[in-house]
Design a protein around this motif. Structure first.
Motif, PDB file in Angstrom:
ATOM      1  N   ARG A  79       1.212 -10.315  58.343  1.00  0.00           N
ATOM      2  CA  ARG A  79       0.666  -9.677  57.137  1.00  0.00           C
ATOM      3  C   ARG A  79      -0.638 -10.358  56.738  1.00  0.00           C
ATOM      4  NH1 ARG A  79       4.455  -6.722  53.738  1.00  0.00           N
ATOM      5  NH2 ARG A  79       6.380  -6.492  54.882  1.00  0.00           N
ATOM      6  N   LYS A  80      -1.194 -11.116  57.668  1.00  0.00           N
ATOM      7  CA  LYS A  80      -2.407 -11.890  57.406  1.00  0.00           C
ATOM      8  C   LYS A  80      -3.614 -10.969  57.236  1.00  0.00           C
ATOM      9  CE  LYS A  80      -5.262 -15.416  59.560  1.00  0.00           C
ATOM     10  NZ  LYS A  80      -5.513 -16.122  60.806  1.00  0.00           N
ATOM     11  N   ILE A  81      -4.374 -11.209  56.174  1.00  0.00           N
ATOM     12  CA  ILE A  81      -5.618 -10.475  55.944  1.00  0.00           C
ATOM     13  C   ILE A  81      -6.748 -11.394  56.385  1.00  0.00           C
ATOM     14  CG2 ILE A  81      -7.113  -9.431  54.212  1.00  0.00           C
ATOM     15  CD1 ILE A  81      -4.568  -8.754  52.624  1.00  0.00           C
ATOM     16  N   ASP A  82      -7.402 -11.024  57.475  1.00  0.00           N
ATOM     17  CA  ASP A  82      -8.473 -11.866  58.006  1.00  0.00           C
ATOM     18  C   ASP A  82      -9.779 -11.084  58.093  1.00  0.00           C
ATOM     19  OD1 ASP A  82      -7.949 -10.173  60.111  1.00  0.00           O
ATOM     20  OD2 ASP A  82      -7.329 -11.729  61.502  1.00  0.00           O
ATOM     21  N   LYS A  83     -10.815 -11.725  58.624  1.00  0.00           N
ATOM     22  CA  LYS A  83     -12.137 -11.106  58.714  1.00  0.00           C
ATOM     23  C   LYS A  83     -12.127  -9.864  59.596  1.00  0.00           C
ATOM     24  CE  LYS A  83     -14.156 -15.343  59.199  1.00  0.00           C
ATOM     25  NZ  LYS A  83     -15.163 -16.279  59.650  1.00  0.00           N
ATOM     26  N   LYS A  84     -11.358  -9.904  60.670  1.00  0.00           N
ATOM     27  CA  LYS A  84     -11.309  -8.745  61.564  1.00  0.00           C
ATOM     28  C   LYS A  84     -10.699  -7.533  60.860  1.00  0.00           C
ATOM     29  CE  LYS A  84     -10.051  -9.241  65.857  1.00  0.00           C
ATOM     30  NZ  LYS A  84      -9.314  -9.646  67.072  1.00  0.00           N
ATOM     31  N   LEU A  85      -9.652  -7.754  60.087  1.00  0.00           N
ATOM     32  CA  LEU A  85      -9.014  -6.657  59.360  1.00  0.00           C
ATOM     33  C   LEU A  85      -9.962  -6.088  58.300  1.00  0.00           C
ATOM     34  CD1 LEU A  85      -6.481  -4.947  58.713  1.00  0.00           C
ATOM     35  CD2 LEU A  85      -5.842  -6.731  57.100  1.00  0.00           C
ATOM     36  N   ILE A  86     -10.594  -6.957  57.539  1.00  0.00           N
ATOM     37  CA  ILE A  86     -11.513  -6.504  56.492  1.00  0.00           C
ATOM     38  C   ILE A  86     -12.722  -5.798  57.111  1.00  0.00           C
ATOM     39  CG2 ILE A  86     -13.088  -7.286  54.672  1.00  0.00           C
ATOM     40  CD1 ILE A  86     -10.952  -9.474  54.058  1.00  0.00           C
ATOM     41  N   GLY A  87     -13.268  -6.364  58.163  1.00  0.00           N
ATOM     42  CA  GLY A  87     -14.410  -5.740  58.837  1.00  0.00           C
ATOM     43  C   GLY A  87     -14.054  -4.384  59.411  1.00  0.00           C
TER      44      GLY A  87
END
Length: 146
Positions: A79-87
């Motif tokens: 469930r990690k929100i990271d830079k790849k997900l946001i981008g």
């Protein structure tokens, strides 16, 4: 049997998108234009989809050990929100807002023969290929550094 069920499910999904207007870029852009001439009709489409999906999802995942047509459920492992997900979300949202299409409706609408939709799908496929190439080279670089 699996392929027949997948084909039938995809066909029903595509017909639903066409009937609801999700394959019409001007309708989608009208829905996304909340500060202009907003067209709220797609709220009902999304609400109807959620009314069907949410109970089905919870019944299936909580009561079944595995899906009917697969060996296991394919659920996110993190469930990690990271830079790849946001981008990725920003890129998806920007593309959806500019073109009025996202991948599912675009593939459904390609049968219309409209040049802009065909160009969108071709661009989408090229972009997917580029991501795979860059991801593969990035993974090789990281492996070499270790």
């Amino acid at each position: 049997m699996f392929r027949l069920v997948a084909l039938l499910s995809g066909f029903i999904f595509g017909v639903g998108m066409m009937v609801s207007g999700m394959t019409d870029p001007s309708k989608v852009i009208g829905f996304l234009d909340v500060f202009g001439h907003w067209d709220p009709s797609l709220v009902f489409v999304m609400g109807g989809a959620l009314l069907v999906f949410v109970p089905g999802y919870f019944l299936a995942v909580r009561r079944q050990k595995k899906p009917l047509m697969a060996d296991q459920f394919c659920l996110p492992k993190t469930r990690k929100i990271d830079k790849k997900l946001i981008g990725g979300a920003l890129l998806f949202g920007t593309g959806w807002g500019l073109a009025g299409l996202c991948p599912g409706p675009a593939i459904t609408a390609i049968g219309s023969g409209a040049l802009p939709i065909s160009l969108f799908v071709i661009s989408m496929l090229v972009g997917m290929r580029l991501v795979n190439l860059f991801s593969a080279s990035s993974n090789r670089t990281l492996a070499a550094e270790r």
